[in-house]
Design a protein around this motif. Structure first.
Motif, mmCIF file in Angstrom:
data_model
loop_
_atom_site.group_PDB
_atom_site.id
_atom_site.type_symbol
_atom_site.label_atom_id
_atom_site.label_comp_id
_atom_site.label_asym_id
_atom_site.label_seq_id
_atom_site.Cartn_x
_atom_site.Cartn_y
_atom_site.Cartn_z
ATOM 1 N N ALA A 80 6.039 4.263 -13.748
ATOM 2 C CA ALA A 80 6.968 3.293 -13.166
ATOM 3 C C ALA A 80 6.255 2.144 -12.464
ATOM 4 C CB ALA A 80 7.898 3.993 -12.181
ATOM 5 N N CYS A 81 4.945 2.249 -12.293
ATOM 6 C CA CYS A 81 4.214 1.234 -11.514
ATOM 7 C C CYS A 81 3.904 0.010 -12.370
ATOM 8 C CB CYS A 81 2.919 1.813 -10.957
ATOM 9 S SG CYS A 81 1.935 0.565 -10.090
ATOM 10 N N PRO A 82 4.469 -1.149 -12.029
ATOM 11 C CA PRO A 82 4.225 -2.350 -12.833
ATOM 12 C C PRO A 82 2.795 -2.856 -12.706
ATOM 13 C CG PRO A 82 5.536 -2.889 -10.896
ATOM 14 C CD PRO A 82 5.353 -1.411 -10.890
ATOM 15 N N GLN A 83 2.092 -2.442 -11.653
ATOM 16 C CA GLN A 83 0.740 -2.934 -11.417
ATOM 17 C C GLN A 83 -0.330 -2.012 -12.004
ATOM 18 O OE1 GLN A 83 1.653 -6.022 -10.418
ATOM 19 N NE2 GLN A 83 0.053 -6.008 -8.877
ATOM 20 N N GLU A 84 0.105 -0.913 -12.580
ATOM 21 C CA GLU A 84 -0.820 0.103 -13.101
ATOM 22 C C GLU A 84 -1.855 0.491 -12.050
ATOM 23 O OE1 GLU A 84 -2.260 -1.135 -16.935
ATOM 24 O OE2 GLU A 84 -0.226 -1.305 -17.723
ATOM 25 N N ASP B 56 0.864 -1.175 0.000
ATOM 26 C CA ASP B 56 0.000 0.000 0.000
ATOM 27 C C ASP B 56 0.904 1.228 0.000
ATOM 28 O OD1 ASP B 56 -2.291 1.429 -0.071
ATOM 29 O OD2 ASP B 56 -3.105 0.709 1.831
ATOM 30 N N ILE B 57 0.362 2.331 -0.461
ATOM 31 C CA ILE B 57 1.164 3.557 -0.452
ATOM 32 C C ILE B 57 0.345 4.710 0.117
ATOM 33 C CG2 ILE B 57 2.634 2.939 -2.419
ATOM 34 C CD1 ILE B 57 0.833 4.764 -4.127
ATOM 35 N N ILE B 58 1.061 5.678 0.666
ATOM 36 C CA ILE B 58 0.407 6.911 1.095
ATOM 37 C C ILE B 58 1.116 8.053 0.379
ATOM 38 C CG2 ILE B 58 0.027 8.474 3.038
ATOM 39 C CD1 ILE B 58 -0.395 6.101 4.820
ATOM 40 N N ASN C 271 -4.148 -3.412 -6.054
ATOM 41 C CA ASN C 271 -3.251 -4.516 -6.377
ATOM 42 C C ASN C 271 -1.781 -4.181 -6.111
ATOM 43 O OD1 ASN C 271 -2.936 -2.619 -8.280
ATOM 44 N ND2 ASN C 271 -3.326 -3.911 -10.051
ATOM 45 N N CYS C 272 -1.533 -3.143 -5.325
ATOM 46 C CA CYS C 272 -0.163 -2.712 -5.049
ATOM 47 C C CYS C 272 0.604 -3.836 -4.355
ATOM 48 C CB CYS C 272 -0.201 -1.471 -4.170
ATOM 49 S SG CYS C 272 1.398 -0.977 -3.532
ATOM 50 N N THR C 273 1.849 -4.034 -4.793
ATOM 51 C CA THR C 273 2.667 -5.084 -4.184
ATOM 52 C C THR C 273 3.740 -4.505 -3.266
ATOM 53 O OG1 THR C 273 4.147 -4.994 -6.076
ATOM 54 C CG2 THR C 273 2.399 -6.640 -6.156
ATOM 55 N N GLY C 274 3.768 -3.182 -3.161
ATOM 56 C CA GLY C 274 4.774 -2.547 -2.312
ATOM 57 C C GLY C 274 6.172 -2.652 -2.886
ATOM 58 N N CYS C 275 6.277 -2.578 -4.230
ATOM 59 C CA CYS C 275 7.585 -2.764 -4.874
ATOM 60 C C CYS C 275 8.492 -1.534 -4.734
ATOM 61 C CB CYS C 275 7.388 -3.094 -6.349
ATOM 62 S SG CYS C 275 6.807 -1.695 -7.321
ATOM 63 N N THR C 276 7.954 -0.403 -4.347
ATOM 64 C CA THR C 276 8.648 0.886 -4.126
ATOM 65 C C THR C 276 9.056 1.617 -5.414
ATOM 66 O OG1 THR C 276 10.971 0.163 -3.902
ATOM 67 C CG2 THR C 276 9.619 0.066 -1.912
ATOM 68 N N ASN C 277 8.754 1.089 -6.582
ATOM 69 C CA ASN C 277 9.136 1.770 -7.819
ATOM 70 C C ASN C 277 8.648 3.214 -7.865
ATOM 71 O OD1 ASN C 277 10.441 -0.401 -8.840
ATOM 72 N ND2 ASN C 277 9.088 -0.707 -10.594
ATOM 73 N N CYS C 278 7.384 3.414 -7.507
ATOM 74 C CA CYS C 278 6.811 4.760 -7.597
ATOM 75 C C CYS C 278 7.575 5.723 -6.694
ATOM 76 C CB CYS C 278 5.333 4.722 -7.222
ATOM 77 S SG CYS C 278 4.999 3.940 -5.638
ATOM 78 N N ALA C 279 7.902 5.263 -5.487
ATOM 79 C CA ALA C 279 8.598 6.124 -4.538
ATOM 80 C C ALA C 279 10.013 6.448 -5.008
ATOM 81 C CB ALA C 279 8.647 5.452 -3.167
ATOM 82 N N LYS D 164 5.110 7.140 0.518
ATOM 83 C CA LYS D 164 5.513 6.203 1.563
ATOM 84 C C LYS D 164 4.983 4.843 1.162
ATOM 85 C CE LYS D 164 5.335 8.150 6.010
ATOM 86 N NZ LYS D 164 4.736 8.255 7.351
ATOM 87 N N VAL D 165 5.820 3.825 1.226
ATOM 88 C CA VAL D 165 5.382 2.503 0.767
ATOM 89 C C VAL D 165 5.367 1.514 1.930
ATOM 90 C CG1 VAL D 165 5.751 0.654 -0.917
ATOM 91 C CG2 VAL D 165 6.463 2.984 -1.466
ATOM 92 N N TYR D 166 4.313 0.728 1.973
ATOM 93 C CA TYR D 166 4.161 -0.305 2.996
ATOM 94 C C TYR D 166 4.069 -1.659 2.315
ATOM 95 C CZ TYR D 166 2.730 3.642 5.883
ATOM 96 O OH TYR D 166 2.679 4.838 6.546
HETATM 97 S S1 SF4 Z 1 4.641 0.324 -4.645
HETATM 98 FE FE1 SF4 Z 1 4.871 -0.592 -6.695
HETATM 99 S S2 SF4 Z 1 2.894 -1.606 -7.093
HETATM 100 FE FE2 SF4 Z 1 2.580 -0.189 -5.377
HETATM 101 S S3 SF4 Z 1 1.828 1.703 -6.325
HETATM 102 FE FE3 SF4 Z 1 4.058 1.908 -6.115
HETATM 103 S S4 SF4 Z 1 4.891 1.183 -8.049
HETATM 104 FE FE4 SF4 Z 1 2.764 0.481 -7.953
#
Ligand code: SF4
Ligand code: SF4
Ligand code: SF4
Lengths: 95, 270
Positions: free
Chosen positions: A24-28, A7-9, A50-58, A67-69
């Motif tokens: 950059a988000c692979p999950q769109e 999840d992201i905030i 469907n966020c996987t918490g991959c941190t790409n966006c951050a 912030k990514v969880y």
């Molecule tokens: S953490 Fe990854 S999957 Fe989640 S919103 Fe950011 S880029 Fe997309």
């Protein structure tokens, strides 16, 4: 099987709507809002769950406002199903 | 789907989903402490913000916030000291590496870096840059190369690509009359004083990670008194390239990176 949930905030007031995170988000999971923030920018919102918490966006966000969880849930092992229970079942509810 | 038609498994999944995972235990990425909360003045999508954040992340990870001194340039990043919560000094245009030299010599135990754009480092500051590198000062130079003068409104810089349009090369840079782009990073890599010279970018998550590693290594080398480290970061300038941030990153990949290839230009030898 482990289930990964992210999840992201986003600090939307500081978002400048550059959409780099969206690209950059692979999950769109991300999309621009229709509303504007007080700076006058469309900001980024999460539209999918469907966020996987991959941190790409951050990582690519120039404003550093995401912030990514991430949590890995271990699925509980099933011990019994209703169909193979033979005796009586007593259910106690603690409230 | 209502509750009754759910299988046990789906119900369990829904229970997990309903419970927010946004608690401190689950944080995998947060803004570094060294980056202040001040909103940045950079244009939307500008690579400066990412470069600042990476410096702050590295400073946090090495736990050197109280021992780091940065030197800000003249250019778009002239206000870098508003965003990095460390000691910072402003330098006259192009002179950041000379100022950093002075600071490091007086305070050799501090981690000193200069942060300069291409107009600052490769045009007015060419002399300072070359001599600082040649002397092998034990500092880090962070060179932000977006191939244009950003703050002053998009004039041609020494790093502007052949054929690239700017306000002072409206028909594109003509190398016969305007000269060739200056690959200053390759130039200073020739000097015996430089220890580690590399070129990175911050346009994709992978490149962001690599750029961070390069900055981290540079501070570690500085701790070991290895000599001058030079990290070029090829960035975009959506405003003066007259593109959207996404278009500018695409243009960067298709035009800037073939001309300024990423990777180590001088690897540490000892
Ligand atoms: S953490 Fe990854 S999957 Fe989640 S919103 Fe950011 S880029 Fe997309
Ligand atoms: S990268 Fe950052 S500033 Fe740009 S749209 Fe996404 S959240 Fe907003
Ligand atoms: S003018 Fe260019 S380099 Fe300067 S802040 Fe805007 S996008 Fe960034």
């Amino acid at each position: 099987m482990a289930k990964v949930k992210g999840d992201i905030i986003i600090d939307i007031e500081k978002c400048k709507g550059c959409e780099l995170c969206k690209a950059a988000c692979p999950q769109e999971s991300l999309e621009l809002s229709r509303k504007l923030n007080t700076k006058g920018y469309h900001y980024i919102v999460k539209i999918e769950d469907n966020c996987t918490g991959c941190t790409n966006c951050a990582l690519v966000c120039p404003e550093g406002i995401i912030k990514v969880y991430r949590k890995t849930e271990k699925k509980k092992e099933q011990v019994a199903t209703i169909s193979n229970v033979t005796g009586d079942i007593t259910v106690t509810v603690n409230s | 789907m209502n509750e009754r038609t759910m299988t046990e498994e789906q119900h369990f999944e829904q229970m997990i989903e309903e419970e927010s995972i946004c608690i401190n235990d689950n944080i995998v990425y947060d803004k570094p402490e060294t980056l202040t909360d001040t909103p940045m003045h950079y244009c939307p999508g500008c690579g400066h913000g990412v470069a600042h954040r990476l410096l702050a992340e590295v400073i946090d990870e090495l736990d050197i916030q109280d021992k780091t001194i940065g030197v800000a340039p003249v250019g778009c990043s002239v206000l870098a000291y508003n965003y990095l919560n460390i000691d910072m000094q402003e330098a006259a245009h192009g002179r950041a590496s000379a100022v950093a030299t002075g600071i490091k010599r007086v305070l050799p135990d501090k981690f000193v870096f200069s942060y300069q754009g291409d107009g600052d480092l490769a045009a007015i500051g060419t002399g300072e840059t070359i001599h600082t590198c040649n002397r092998g000062e034990n500092i880090l130079i962070v060179f932000i190369n977006n191939g244009i003068y950003g703050m002053t409104g998009g004039q041609m810089a020494p790093t502007t690509l052949p054929g690239m349009k700017s306000t002072t090369s409206p028909n594109g840079r003509d190398i016969i009359t305007m000269g060739n782009p200056l690959k200053i990073t390759e130039l200073i890599a020739q000097l015996p004083g430089t220890y580690y010279v590399t070129r990175c970018a911050v346009n994709t998550p992978v490149n962001v990670r690599k750029a961070k590693m390069a900055l981290k290594k540079s501070f570690e080398y500085q701790k070991e008194n290895k000599g001058l480290c030079f990290v070029e970061i090829v960035t975009n300038c959506p405003s003066n390239w007259k593109m959207s941030p996404l278009e500018s990153n695409k243009w960067l990949e298709e035009n800037m990176l073939p001309f300024y290839p990423l990777g180590d230009i001088k690897k540490p030898t000892n």
